[in-house]
Motif scaffolding. Structure first.
Motif, mmCIF file in Angstrom:
data_model
loop_
_atom_site.group_PDB
_atom_site.id
_atom_site.type_symbol
_atom_site.label_atom_id
_atom_site.label_comp_id
_atom_site.label_asym_id
_atom_site.label_seq_id
_atom_site.Cartn_x
_atom_site.Cartn_y
_atom_site.Cartn_z
ATOM 1 N N ALA A 101 -7.532 45.120 -25.194
ATOM 2 C CA ALA A 101 -7.382 44.272 -24.828
ATOM 3 C C ALA A 101 -6.475 43.349 -25.005
ATOM 4 C CB ALA A 101 -9.012 43.719 -25.088
ATOM 5 N N GLU A 102 -5.966 43.088 -26.605
ATOM 6 C CA GLU A 102 -5.280 42.538 -27.539
ATOM 7 C C GLU A 102 -3.870 42.734 -26.827
ATOM 8 O OE1 GLU A 102 -6.784 40.529 -29.019
ATOM 9 O OE2 GLU A 102 -8.731 40.957 -28.689
ATOM 10 N N TYR A 103 -3.502 43.870 -26.632
ATOM 11 C CA TYR A 103 -2.320 43.877 -26.061
ATOM 12 C C TYR A 103 -1.744 44.985 -24.903
ATOM 13 C CZ TYR A 103 -2.067 48.216 -27.945
ATOM 14 O OH TYR A 103 -2.241 50.669 -27.906
ATOM 15 N N LEU A 104 -2.283 45.578 -24.451
ATOM 16 C CA LEU A 104 -1.941 45.970 -23.234
ATOM 17 C C LEU A 104 -2.721 46.014 -22.371
ATOM 18 C CD1 LEU A 104 -0.440 49.114 -22.266
ATOM 19 C CD2 LEU A 104 -2.802 49.933 -23.130
ATOM 20 N N ILE A 105 -4.047 45.478 -21.509
ATOM 21 C CA ILE A 105 -4.768 44.934 -19.908
ATOM 22 C C ILE A 105 -4.376 43.476 -20.391
ATOM 23 C CG2 ILE A 105 -7.424 44.148 -19.212
ATOM 24 C CD1 ILE A 105 -6.023 47.950 -20.651
ATOM 25 N N GLY A 106 -4.570 42.762 -20.939
ATOM 26 C CA GLY A 106 -3.384 41.575 -20.114
ATOM 27 C C GLY A 106 -2.098 41.439 -19.498
ATOM 28 N N PRO A 107 -1.183 42.321 -20.114
ATOM 29 C CA PRO A 107 0.160 42.636 -18.794
ATOM 30 C C PRO A 107 -0.141 42.969 -17.932
ATOM 31 C CG PRO A 107 0.716 42.588 -21.613
ATOM 32 C CD PRO A 107 -1.171 42.582 -21.459
ATOM 33 N N ALA A 108 -0.568 44.676 -18.201
ATOM 34 C CA ALA A 108 -1.067 45.813 -17.559
ATOM 35 C C ALA A 108 -1.955 44.950 -15.371
ATOM 36 C CB ALA A 108 -1.629 46.919 -17.889
ATOM 37 N N THR A 238 -6.833 43.993 -42.396
ATOM 38 C CA THR A 238 -6.787 44.568 -41.361
ATOM 39 C C THR A 238 -6.324 45.916 -41.228
ATOM 40 O OG1 THR A 238 -8.347 43.894 -39.657
ATOM 41 C CG2 THR A 238 -6.169 43.610 -39.476
ATOM 42 N N VAL A 239 -7.581 46.582 -40.861
ATOM 43 C CA VAL A 239 -6.931 48.132 -40.232
ATOM 44 C C VAL A 239 -6.348 48.300 -38.384
ATOM 45 C CG1 VAL A 239 -6.635 51.212 -40.361
ATOM 46 C CG2 VAL A 239 -7.034 49.224 -41.885
ATOM 47 N N LEU A 240 -5.241 48.106 -38.086
ATOM 48 C CA LEU A 240 -5.769 47.467 -36.624
ATOM 49 C C LEU A 240 -4.296 48.166 -35.870
ATOM 50 C CD1 LEU A 240 -7.286 44.315 -35.466
ATOM 51 C CD2 LEU A 240 -7.818 47.202 -35.293
ATOM 52 N N PRO A 241 -3.670 49.104 -34.634
ATOM 53 C CA PRO A 241 -2.970 49.403 -34.255
ATOM 54 C C PRO A 241 -1.746 48.214 -34.062
ATOM 55 C CG PRO A 241 -4.904 50.186 -32.772
ATOM 56 C CD PRO A 241 -4.803 48.788 -33.556
ATOM 57 N N SER A 242 -0.546 48.420 -34.770
ATOM 58 C CA SER A 242 0.553 47.971 -35.122
ATOM 59 C C SER A 242 0.714 47.196 -34.080
ATOM 60 C CB SER A 242 1.700 48.295 -35.198
ATOM 61 O OG SER A 242 1.775 49.578 -35.151
ATOM 62 N N THR A 243 0.696 47.938 -32.665
ATOM 63 C CA THR A 243 1.232 46.915 -31.503
ATOM 64 C C THR A 243 -0.273 45.972 -31.083
ATOM 65 O OG1 THR A 243 -0.656 49.081 -30.398
ATOM 66 C CG2 THR A 243 1.795 49.235 -29.784
ATOM 67 N N VAL A 244 -0.779 45.630 -31.510
ATOM 68 C CA VAL A 244 -1.616 44.225 -31.658
ATOM 69 C C VAL A 244 -0.404 42.998 -31.893
ATOM 70 C CG1 VAL A 244 -3.171 45.143 -31.689
ATOM 71 C CG2 VAL A 244 -2.693 44.509 -33.650
ATOM 72 N N LEU A 245 0.473 43.344 -32.626
ATOM 73 C CA LEU A 245 1.631 42.561 -33.300
ATOM 74 C C LEU A 245 2.372 41.958 -31.387
ATOM 75 C CD1 LEU A 245 2.970 43.670 -36.033
ATOM 76 C CD2 LEU A 245 1.532 42.267 -36.401
ATOM 77 N N ARG A 246 2.246 42.625 -31.004
ATOM 78 C CA ARG A 246 3.318 42.235 -29.444
ATOM 79 C C ARG A 246 2.197 40.902 -28.806
ATOM 80 N NH1 ARG A 246 6.279 46.178 -26.632
ATOM 81 N NH2 ARG A 246 6.433 48.760 -27.853
ATOM 82 N N GLU A 247 1.435 40.985 -28.785
ATOM 83 C CA GLU A 247 0.236 39.801 -28.063
ATOM 84 C C GLU A 247 0.146 38.625 -29.180
ATOM 85 O OE1 GLU A 247 -0.084 39.476 -24.900
ATOM 86 O OE2 GLU A 247 1.166 40.952 -24.759
ATOM 87 N N HIS A 248 -0.315 38.665 -30.411
ATOM 88 C CA HIS A 248 -0.603 37.627 -31.270
ATOM 89 C C HIS A 248 0.921 37.478 -32.019
ATOM 90 C CE1 HIS A 248 -4.776 38.288 -30.771
ATOM 91 N NE2 HIS A 248 -3.647 39.869 -29.984
ATOM 92 N N ARG A 249 0.802 36.158 -32.212
ATOM 93 C CA ARG A 249 1.710 35.892 -33.976
ATOM 94 C C ARG A 249 0.412 35.411 -35.018
ATOM 95 N NH1 ARG A 249 6.022 31.652 -30.223
ATOM 96 N NH2 ARG A 249 6.818 33.322 -28.650
#
Length: 300
Positions: A101-108, A238-249
């Motif tokens: 939800a933090e980087y993939l679903i919204g844009p798709a 925290t430990v999360l997928p690095s791809t969340v950086l695409r949607e979060h500044r």
């Protein structure tokens, strides 16, 4: 069954077998035979043929009323099929693991709605076990999870490699660090993590056990957004997928050695199930978006 019904409706409208046969482009004997066979199946005469003019019997008037409604519904069904083929109507039932939800679903979903605005979409954020269960019960069309599914009834289509990373706020002391943080140094980093039932937390815990460390977990939360807000605004990592950086500044990724694990994101569907047109369209769009975004495709 439809042909004799249409024959009956045409005769009822024209009140003449000969003219009805001409309009329907069939011979009069063939027309009469089809209608008599239908009357035999129904056990009642639909037309009174005793006079010069053909008229409906009481049975015929009742039957005609329902026959017209039935044909109207069938014609509407044909039009609906055309709408589905043209993707001007339909439904997509999609579920995804929480971190997406933090980087993939919204844009798709934004792209999908722009391309197919008439397709209704039902989306659910669920644990992987529940996604698998709903796919097995045909309560979902597609799921977005990982390749390591437990159900043999599901097909997995690898999408891209997702790197799990140590993330901090841009004001955190580690955000300016150039050298990688070692696993032993991670032992002293206060963390805000997702609760243990999340897949990414299980990956993190497995890494900690493998390197025999126990970093201080100051906060556990059951929502990715909560964890990200705590990390952005404070001194926690925290430990999360690095791809969340695409949607979060306001976040930075800190290299860790040995590296935290990767996992392979996958599109999940039921084996041997015919995909809906909406599901096929979403799959095509998602693959194109992953390509455009430069995510590392797996198995391409």
């Amino acid at each position: 069954m439809l042909r004799p019904i249409r024959y009956v409706l045409t005769v009822a409208e024209l009140k003449n077998f000969t003219r009805a046969a001409e309009v329907l482009h069939v011979s009069q004997p063939a027309l009469s035979q089809q209608i008599r066979q239908l009357e035999e199946e129904l056990g009642a005469a639909l037309f009174d043929r005793s006079g010069r003019a053909i008229s409906l019997t009481d049975f015929g008037r009742v039957y005609i009323e329902h026959a017209r409604k039935a044909l109207d519904h069938l014609d509407a069904g044909k039009r609906a099929l055309q709408d589905v083929r043209g993707l001007t109507r339909g439904l997509l039932r999609l579920a995804y693991a929480p971190t997406f939800a933090e980087y993939l679903i919204g844009p798709a979903l934004r792209r999908f709605h722009a391309a197919h605005p008439a397709i209704a979409v039902e989306v659910s954020e669920l644990p992987l076990e529940e996604i698998e269960s709903r796919l097995e019960r045909d309560a979902l069309d597609l799921g977005i999870g990982f390749t390591d599914v437990r159900s043999e009834q599901l097909h997995t289509q690898p999408l891209f490699a997702e790197q799990i990373s140590l993330l901090v706020g841009t004001g955190h002391a580690l955000a300016r660090r150039r050298k990688p943080v070692t696993a032993q140094q991670l032992q002293d980093v206060p963390l805000a993590l997702l609760s243990p039932d999340f897949v990414v937390r299980k990956f993190a815990d497995a890494y900690f056990r493998a390197h025999q460390i126990s970093p201080p977990v100051i906060v556990q939360a059951n929502a990715v957004g909560t964890v990200l807000k705590l990390v952005k605004d404070g001194a926690l990592a925290t430990v999360l997928p690095s791809t969340v950086l695409r949607e979060h500044r306001g976040l930075a990724s800190v290299p860790v050695t040995p590296a935290l694990p990767q996992r392979t994101v996958a599109l999940l569907a039921r084996k041997r199930a015919t995909p809906t047109l909406a599901a096929s369209a979403f799959t095509t769009l998602l693959l194109a978006m992953i390509e455009e975004e430069g995510l590392e495709r797996v198995g391409a």
